[in-house]
Design an enzyme around this catalytic site. Structure first.
Site, PDB file in Angstrom:
ATOM      1  N   CYS A 268      39.297  48.861  43.073  1.00 55.97           N
ATOM      2  CA  CYS A 268      40.203  48.084  42.218  1.00 55.97           C
ATOM      3  C   CYS A 268      41.594  47.961  42.836  1.00 55.97           C
ATOM      4  CB  CYS A 268      40.358  48.751  40.841  1.00 55.97           C
ATOM      5  SG  CYS A 268      38.823  49.036  39.948  1.00 55.97           S
TER       6      CYS A 268
ATOM      7  N   CYS B 248      44.876  47.625  37.949  1.00 54.68           N
ATOM      8  CA  CYS B 248      43.698  47.277  37.166  1.00 54.68           C
ATOM      9  C   CYS B 248      43.752  47.931  35.781  1.00 54.68           C
ATOM     10  CB  CYS B 248      42.426  47.715  37.897  1.00 54.68           C
ATOM     11  SG  CYS B 248      40.905  47.261  37.017  1.00 54.68           S
TER      12      CYS B 248
ATOM     13  N   CYS C 273      35.806  45.160  41.863  1.00 49.79           N
ATOM     14  CA  CYS C 273      35.848  45.208  40.405  1.00 49.79           C
ATOM     15  C   CYS C 273      35.802  43.786  39.849  1.00 49.79           C
ATOM     16  CB  CYS C 273      37.132  45.913  39.950  1.00 49.79           C
ATOM     17  SG  CYS C 273      37.449  45.832  38.188  1.00 49.79           S
TER      18      CYS C 273
ATOM     19  N   CYS D 161      39.549  43.031  37.890  1.00 52.55           N
ATOM     20  CA  CYS D 161      40.797  42.705  38.593  1.00 52.55           C
ATOM     21  C   CYS D 161      40.577  41.934  39.892  1.00 52.55           C
ATOM     22  CB  CYS D 161      41.584  43.979  38.879  1.00 52.55           C
ATOM     23  SG  CYS D 161      40.789  45.090  40.088  1.00 52.55           S
TER      24      CYS D 161
END
Length: 402
Positions: free
Chosen positions: A69, A73, A100, A103
């Protein structure tokens, strides 16, 4: 009054994120991101605070989820002992982590993630095309610097097919190109990358649509019945092998349509229509004039695995409806393969039967059509008027036999 204990990155509390992240000193803000987040403790503090200023300076990954991430995030904070830090998204992906979906860290710059992934897959495609023997998945993944599982998913998302299916399609193309000039069928399939005659002959019918020797002779010994009729859209050529319809073409000049069929199978025996085939032609003409009546004739559709998937998706679009190239790409599980979908539509050998005329741009505007945009416009208008008269439903999709 007891003073509150300051939050310590890595300590376990019911809410590991501080209620409010205190602003860093002005001197710290003035420092370059690389120096501000030089230590793991500083990186963890940024993650805990969801510090947007840290985005792009590093990425963090969670071992228990296999996801990486951005520091900012909004996902629930993981335990510190399960978190690792990476300088860029490529490093995280090489370690086996996937981006992810919340994000989208692979898009750390506008279009950067997509462009980089496309470049990796393009390089893998060139490697497959130039290799004498199809490379193994782990070798392709290692060359891209990714884990085999993630590379497999990425390759399919970009191209619409798996690396193996892409390799098989390329081998088939090499066989088709090599057979006419090859000294023998055996030399052609070995040069194309098949390592045994058993594997080649097991798939030859699907790859070539006829026996290899017949294909090598330009369709010699292949009998193709054909006829040219007239419909509301102009001249209509219908051709079929012993397996089923292999060509339905629209145009202004019948001779041009017949010449195109001859060029496709230069040494095939083109046979004029008999009484039985005239009934086939009548069914096709009726279907072109009113697609909602359906078509029950068998088809001999020859194409790559990806083309077959696209063509089947086209046939699932009911008369009176349209879909975009993007929607078709999503339906076949290849959302990034929009251009490949457009190319498959342009290669469609069966006008109206495989309804590529129902595919439009994202804004609803008409795009190109192999048999003329005006014919596409007329077909859509005709199907729309039929829908107004008889209502939705009643569409019969022709049965695919191969």
């Amino acid at each position: 009054m007891t003073a509150k204990r300051p939050f310590r990155p890595g300590s376990r509390t019911n809410d590991p994120r501080p209620a409010q992240a205190s602003a860093p000193p002005a001197a710290a803000n003035d420092r370059a991101p690389e120096s501000r987040y030089a230590t793991d403790d500083a990186k963890w503090a940024a993650v805990a605070a969801r510090d947007k200023q840290a985005d792009g300076a590093f990425f963090y990954a969670v071992r228990t989820t296999g996801v990486y991430c951005r520091p900012s995030c909004g996902a629930r904070l993981a335990r510190r002992e399960n978190v690792t830090f990476h300088t860029d998204s490529a490093t995280a992906e090489r370690a086996g982590f996937r981006p992810c979906k919340r994000c989208h860290p692979e898009q750390d710059a506008p279009g950067a993630g997509h462009a980089r992934h496309t470049a990796l897959v393009t390089a893998a495609c060139r490697q497959i095309e130039t290799a004498e023997v199809p490379p193994r998945l782990d070798a392709l993944a290692a060359e891209a610097g990714l884990s085999p599982h993630y590379f497999h998913r990425l390759f399919r998302a970009v191209t619409g097919v798996t690396p193996r299916a892409y390799a098989n399609a390329h081998r088939a193309e090499r066989v088709r190109d090599a057979l006419p000039a090859a000294a023998s069928v055996t030399s052609a399939f070995y040069d194309a990358g098949f390592n045994s005659n058993g594997r080649f002959y097991a798939s030859a019918d699907a790859l070539l649509g006829m026996k290899p020797a017949a294909f090598r002779a330009g369709g010699q010994a292949e009998s193709i019945r054909f006829a040219v009729a007239q419909c509301s859209l102009g001249a209509l050529l219908v051709a079929a092998t012993s397996r089923g319809l292999c060509a339905v073409s629209l145009g202004d000049d019948p001779e041009t349509l017949v010449k195109a069929l001859q060029d496709r199978f230069p040494n095939a025996e083109l046979v004029g229509a008999d009484a039985e085939f005239e009934r086939w032609v009548a069914q096709v003409v009726g279907f072109v004039e009113s697609p909602r009546v359906g078509l029950s004739l068998p088809l001999d559709v020859r194409g790559t695995a990806f083309q077959q998937r696209v063509w089947q998706a086209l046939r699932d679009v009911p008369a009176g409806m349209t879909a975009s190239y993007t929607q078709i790409a999503e339906r076949i599980g290849a959302p990034r393969a929009v251009r490949a979908v457009a190319q498959a539509c342009a290669s469609n050998p069966l006008a109206v039967v495989i309804p590529c005329h129902r595919i439009v741009r994202n804004d609803g505007a008409l795009s190109g059509y192999r048999w003329g945009v005006e014919r596409k416009r007329a077909l859509l208008a005709q199907e729309g008027s039929e829908g107004d008269e008889c209502g939705e439903g009643g569409d019969v999709t022709p049965q695919v036999t191969r």
